[in-house]
Design a protein around this motif. Structure first.
Motif, short mmCIF file in Angstrom:
data_model
loop_
_atom_site.label_atom_id
_atom_site.label_comp_id
_atom_site.label_asym_id
_atom_site.label_seq_id
_atom_site.Cartn_x
_atom_site.Cartn_y
_atom_site.Cartn_z
N PRO A 151 -25.66 28.97 -66.24
CA PRO A 151 -24.27 28.68 -66.61
C PRO A 151 -23.50 27.84 -65.58
O PRO A 151 -22.28 27.92 -65.52
N PHE A 152 -24.18 27.01 -64.82
CA PHE A 152 -23.53 26.05 -63.92
C PHE A 152 -22.57 26.72 -62.92
O PHE A 152 -21.41 26.32 -62.81
N ALA A 153 -23.09 27.73 -62.24
CA ALA A 153 -22.21 28.48 -61.32
C ALA A 153 -22.01 27.72 -60.01
O ALA A 153 -22.96 27.26 -59.39
N LEU A 154 -20.75 27.61 -59.61
CA LEU A 154 -20.42 27.04 -58.31
C LEU A 154 -20.57 28.12 -57.23
O LEU A 154 -20.38 29.30 -57.51
N THR A 155 -20.87 27.69 -56.02
CA THR A 155 -20.88 28.65 -54.91
C THR A 155 -19.47 29.22 -54.73
O THR A 155 -19.28 30.41 -54.55
N THR A 156 -18.50 28.33 -54.74
CA THR A 156 -17.10 28.77 -54.73
C THR A 156 -16.27 27.72 -55.45
O THR A 156 -16.55 26.53 -55.33
N ASN A 157 -15.30 28.19 -56.22
CA ASN A 157 -14.39 27.21 -56.83
C ASN A 157 -13.04 27.21 -56.12
O ASN A 157 -12.12 26.49 -56.52
N SER A 158 -12.93 27.97 -55.03
CA SER A 158 -11.66 27.98 -54.30
C SER A 158 -11.53 26.75 -53.40
O SER A 158 -12.54 26.14 -53.05
N ALA A 159 -10.31 26.45 -53.01
CA ALA A 159 -10.09 25.41 -52.01
C ALA A 159 -10.71 25.89 -50.70
O ALA A 159 -10.81 27.09 -50.45
N LEU A 160 -11.16 24.94 -49.88
CA LEU A 160 -11.77 25.33 -48.61
C LEU A 160 -11.01 24.73 -47.45
O LEU A 160 -10.60 23.57 -47.49
N ARG A 161 -10.82 25.55 -46.40
CA ARG A 161 -10.19 25.08 -45.17
C ARG A 161 -11.20 25.21 -44.05
O ARG A 161 -11.57 26.32 -43.67
N LEU A 162 -11.69 24.05 -43.58
CA LEU A 162 -12.76 24.04 -42.60
C LEU A 162 -12.35 23.20 -41.39
O LEU A 162 -11.21 22.75 -41.30
N ARG A 163 -13.32 23.00 -40.48
CA ARG A 163 -13.08 22.17 -39.31
C ARG A 163 -13.99 20.95 -39.35
O ARG A 163 -15.06 21.00 -39.93
N GLY A 164 -13.56 19.88 -38.70
CA GLY A 164 -14.34 18.64 -38.67
C GLY A 164 -15.77 18.86 -38.23
O GLY A 164 -16.70 18.30 -38.81
N ASP A 165 -15.97 19.69 -37.21
CA ASP A 165 -17.35 19.85 -36.72
C ASP A 165 -18.21 20.73 -37.63
O ASP A 165 -19.42 20.68 -37.55
N ASP A 166 -17.60 21.51 -38.53
CA ASP A 166 -18.40 22.23 -39.52
C ASP A 166 -19.19 21.25 -40.38
O ASP A 166 -20.25 21.57 -40.90
N LEU A 167 -18.63 20.06 -40.56
CA LEU A 167 -19.23 19.08 -41.46
C LEU A 167 -19.81 17.89 -40.70
O LEU A 167 -20.10 16.86 -41.29
N GLU A 168 -19.94 18.09 -39.39
CA GLU A 168 -20.52 17.04 -38.51
C GLU A 168 -19.77 15.73 -38.64
O GLU A 168 -20.37 14.65 -38.65
N LEU A 169 -18.46 15.80 -38.73
CA LEU A 169 -17.67 14.58 -38.82
C LEU A 169 -17.38 14.06 -37.41
O LEU A 169 -17.36 14.83 -36.46
N ASN A 170 -17.14 12.76 -37.32
CA ASN A 170 -16.90 12.18 -36.00
C ASN A 170 -15.42 12.00 -35.70
O ASN A 170 -15.04 11.16 -34.90
N ILE A 171 -14.57 12.78 -36.36
CA ILE A 171 -13.15 12.75 -36.04
C ILE A 171 -12.87 13.86 -35.03
O ILE A 171 -13.82 14.39 -34.45
N HIS A 172 -11.61 14.22 -34.81
CA HIS A 172 -11.29 15.30 -33.89
C HIS A 172 -12.16 16.53 -34.21
O HIS A 172 -12.22 16.94 -35.37
N PRO A 173 -12.81 17.13 -33.19
CA PRO A 173 -13.77 18.20 -33.49
C PRO A 173 -13.17 19.39 -34.23
O PRO A 173 -13.83 19.99 -35.09
N SER A 174 -11.92 19.74 -33.91
CA SER A 174 -11.35 20.85 -34.69
C SER A 174 -10.35 20.35 -35.72
O SER A 174 -9.44 21.07 -36.11
N ALA A 175 -10.54 19.10 -36.16
CA ALA A 175 -9.68 18.56 -37.22
C ALA A 175 -9.69 19.53 -38.39
O ALA A 175 -10.71 20.13 -38.70
#
Ligand code: FES
Length: 652
Positions: free
Chosen positions: A324-348
């Motif tokens: 039935p096409f279940a999402l892991t979560t359908n809520s909005a997510l509030r994360l940090r830049g380094d959680d996603l290995e982004l090259n912006i401010h580390p705790s963006a």
């Protein structure tokens, strides 16, 4: 006698204050939105105001013409250094002397209105996630063993009423030298916190920092990734840039990427690495373009479809590939830049909009935020056209949503002469009713192909193929001029009266352009191309029609075409094809990249984040795959424009 009365415009807030009260103090007490970074020390100039009616007293400082100056010594110094326009005063320096009306210009408001781009449905009022504060910190003392951070926190509480402030390790690492270099005066960038996080110091500078901090609004599509870099203090877009989603090499469309992850061990992780690397490249590129330091990008908002959402987060999209096409979560997510290995401010701060359902993602939520069907009095159908169409139908009463698998035909893929929108691609078409010959425009030129200057203007690029909007206009024009019939067959030269129709296997094809003499391509429309467009448009239409059934209506008041591609579709041709339900043509509008706009709204106006989370919870989701009527609508909608439904407005 009474204290002077002050009235602030545009807010209309008013009050009486003792003679000598600084305007900034009065504004703060009345809750007037008057900006300040330096806290009234005459350094930042954010507090500029203009006296509207009444006057401030003149100062004993001689102006250039020898008269008494309108400015005090601090303002004079400021004027000499940076310039202060005639008639403007610093709100922290000007004091109330008598009754006065004071205007706060937009630049001096924190919650100012952001300049609206064309086609944007709503205003954006700035409500930034991160603000700058200049503070004076108490020096350490042998008799008071408190740490530098604790004294900085005390100062932020006393001078700025900021509570429960936290700081990451990297701030602690730089803090001591910065405090001492600034002589215990520093500027900090504080993320103001949200429903999951306390306020947090993001950056620290010695003394007064005259710069700004930035945010990114990112639309992560399956084909392209597009980003806007914004100044968080002005709301201005400083640069916009895009790149091809590097996951394309794992599959053109979403389902082929889901199957890649199913068929290959570690495939999902490979795609996660690819999209994050692409994201970093894009951010480097956009920061370079705007001349901005990546470490000053402290906030980022992402919108994407559910499969992109999972892959970007490093979650295997396996479950999205099957009912039935279940999402892991359908809520909005509030994360940090380094959680996603982004090259912006580390705790963006990173914010992902909520998903609506397993097939209707955060990109559709962003469209709902920017087009606001839930605030509309009339019944509006919003279609975001891409490889997967997201469809919203609603008004103030309720909003329904679904998605429909249109496939990539509308983007020029799986079309024999199709290509992506790029220079050389045919994007507009008109067929002559008598000769049945096409004239067209290609991307990169404003001229029609029958203009003698056309050949020179397109130059070496030549005519390379047909892009999505071109193919839609082409098929619609062919239908309008009797080259294709309602079931979707191209006629013979005898049937159509055009020798551009030629036998091609068991069916006929239509010649658009023969560039072979100059080494260019032979551009034709085959009957298979028509089929592909029929399938795509039938999927789109039946999704919309299904929502109309659920709503209990058989017409809509207006239609909004969203998506970068939506911006290029001609509404007349879309309706001739039966892509969208019958409606007055002037009620069919294009919203441009509404998902990108929604991301920008959520970036610049943090209050909008809670708003869209509530809206999404209230949206009723319809799953097309399990609706028996979807198939029925699909079959009918394969005909051009439709086998059973009349298009009375179109035909009138
Ligand atoms: Fe900074 Fe007035 S508040 S100059």
């Amino acid at each position: 006698s009474q204290d002077p009365l002050v009235v602030f415009t545009p807010s209309g807030k008013r009050g009486r204050f003792p003679v000598g009260t600084p305007v900034l103090t009065a504004a703060r007490q009345l809750g007037v939105d008057l900006d300040s970074v330096c806290g009234g020390r005459g350094i930042c100039s954010r507090c500029q105001i203009t006296p509207g009616y009444g006057e401030f007293s003149k100062h004993g400082v001689t102006a250039r013409d020898g008269a008494l100056s309108q400015w005090n010594a601090v303002e004079q110094r400021y004027r000499d250094k940076r310039g202060l326009t005639e008639g403007r005063r610093l709100g922290c320096q000007a004091t109330l002397q008598s009754d006065i009306v004071i205007d706060v210009p937009p630049e001096s408001q924190v919650h100012k209105q952001v300049v609206r781009k064309r086609a944007e449905a709503r205003d954006i009022v700035l409500d930034p996630s991160t603000r700058l504060f200049y503070v004076e910190v108490a020096e350490p003392d042998m008799h008071d063993p408190s740490g530098d951070l604790e004294r900085l926190r005390d100062a932020l509480r006393e001078q700025w009423d900021l509570h429960k402030i936290t700081a990451d390790l990297h701030i602690l690492q730089e803090m001591q030298p910065v405090l001492r270099k600034g002589g215990w005066k520093v500027t900090v960038a504080v993320h103001l916190g949200d429903k999951e996080n306390n306020p947090r110091i993001m950056q620290i500078w010695p003394g007064y920092y005259d710069g700004t901090v930035y945010g990114l609004a990112v639309d992560l599509g399956s084909t392209t990734i597009a980003a806007h870099l914004c100044d968080l203090q002005t709301g201005e877009v400083l640069a916009s840039s895009g790149l091809m989603n590097p996951q394309i090499r794992f599959g053109e469309d979403l389902m082929s990427r889901v199957s890649y992850s199913m068929m290959n061990a570690g495939g999902a992780a490979e795609m996660t690495r690819a999209v994050r690397a692409g994201m970093r490249d894009l951010f480097t590129q956009i920061a370079e373009e705007a001349g901005v330091d990546l470490a000053l990008i402290v906030d980022a908002v992402f919108v994407c479809n559910p499969v992109m959402h999972h892959l970007f987060l490093g979650i295997d999209p396996f479950e999205l590939g099957q009912a039935p096409f279940a999402l892991t979560t359908n809520s909005a997510l509030r994360l940090r830049g380094d959680d996603l290995e982004l090259n912006i401010h580390p705790s963006a701060r990173v914010y992902l909009l909520p998903c609506i359902a397993g097939h209707v993602g955060a990109d559709a939520a962003a469209v709902a935020l920017s087009e606001a069907p839930d605030k509309s009095d009339d019944l509006v159908l919003v279609v975001d056209v891409g490889t997967n169409a997201e469809i919203l139908l609603g008004n103030k009463e309720r909003v329904l949503a679904c998605s429909s698998p249109t496939g990539p035909a509308f983007e020029g893929a799986q079309i024999s002469s199709g290509q992506r929108a790029a220079p050389g691609a045919i994007e507009r078409v008109e067929i002559d009713p008598v000769t049945k010959a096409p004239r067209f425009k290609v991307i990169g030129s404003d001229l029609w192909s029958d203009d003698p200057r056309f050949v020179i203007e397109i130059g070496a690029t030549g005519i390379t193929g047909i892009c999505g909007s071109g193919i839609i206009e082409m098929v619609a024009e062919m239908r309008m001029h009797g080259i294709v019939d309602a079931p979707g067959l191209i006629g013979s030269p005898e049937q159509t009266g055009s020798d551009r129709c030629f036998p091609d296997g068991r069916t006929y094809s239509y010649l658009v352009h023969d560039g072979t003499a100059d080494g260019g391509p032979l551009i034709t429309i085959t009957n298979r191309d028509i089929r592909e467009i029929q399938m795509a448009k039938a999927a789109l239409y039946s999704g919309a029609r299904l929502l109309m059934d659920k709503f209990g209506v058989d017409k809509v008041d207006r239609v909004v075409l969203a998506g970068a591609f939506g911006a290029h579709i001609s509404s007349k041709h879309a309706m001739v094809l039966g892509m969208i339900p019958d409606a007055p043509l002037d009620k069919v509008t294009s919203a441009g990249n509404a998902a990108g706009t929604g991301a920008r709204i959520a970036l610049l106006n943090t209050a909008a984040r809670a708003e869209i989370e509530a809206t999404v919870r209230a949206i009723h989701k319809v799953e097309t795959a399990i609706e028996p009527r979807f198939q029925e609508h699909f079959v009918n909608a394969s005909a051009i424009p439709n086998a059973v439904e009349p298009f009375p407005i179109l035909n009138s």
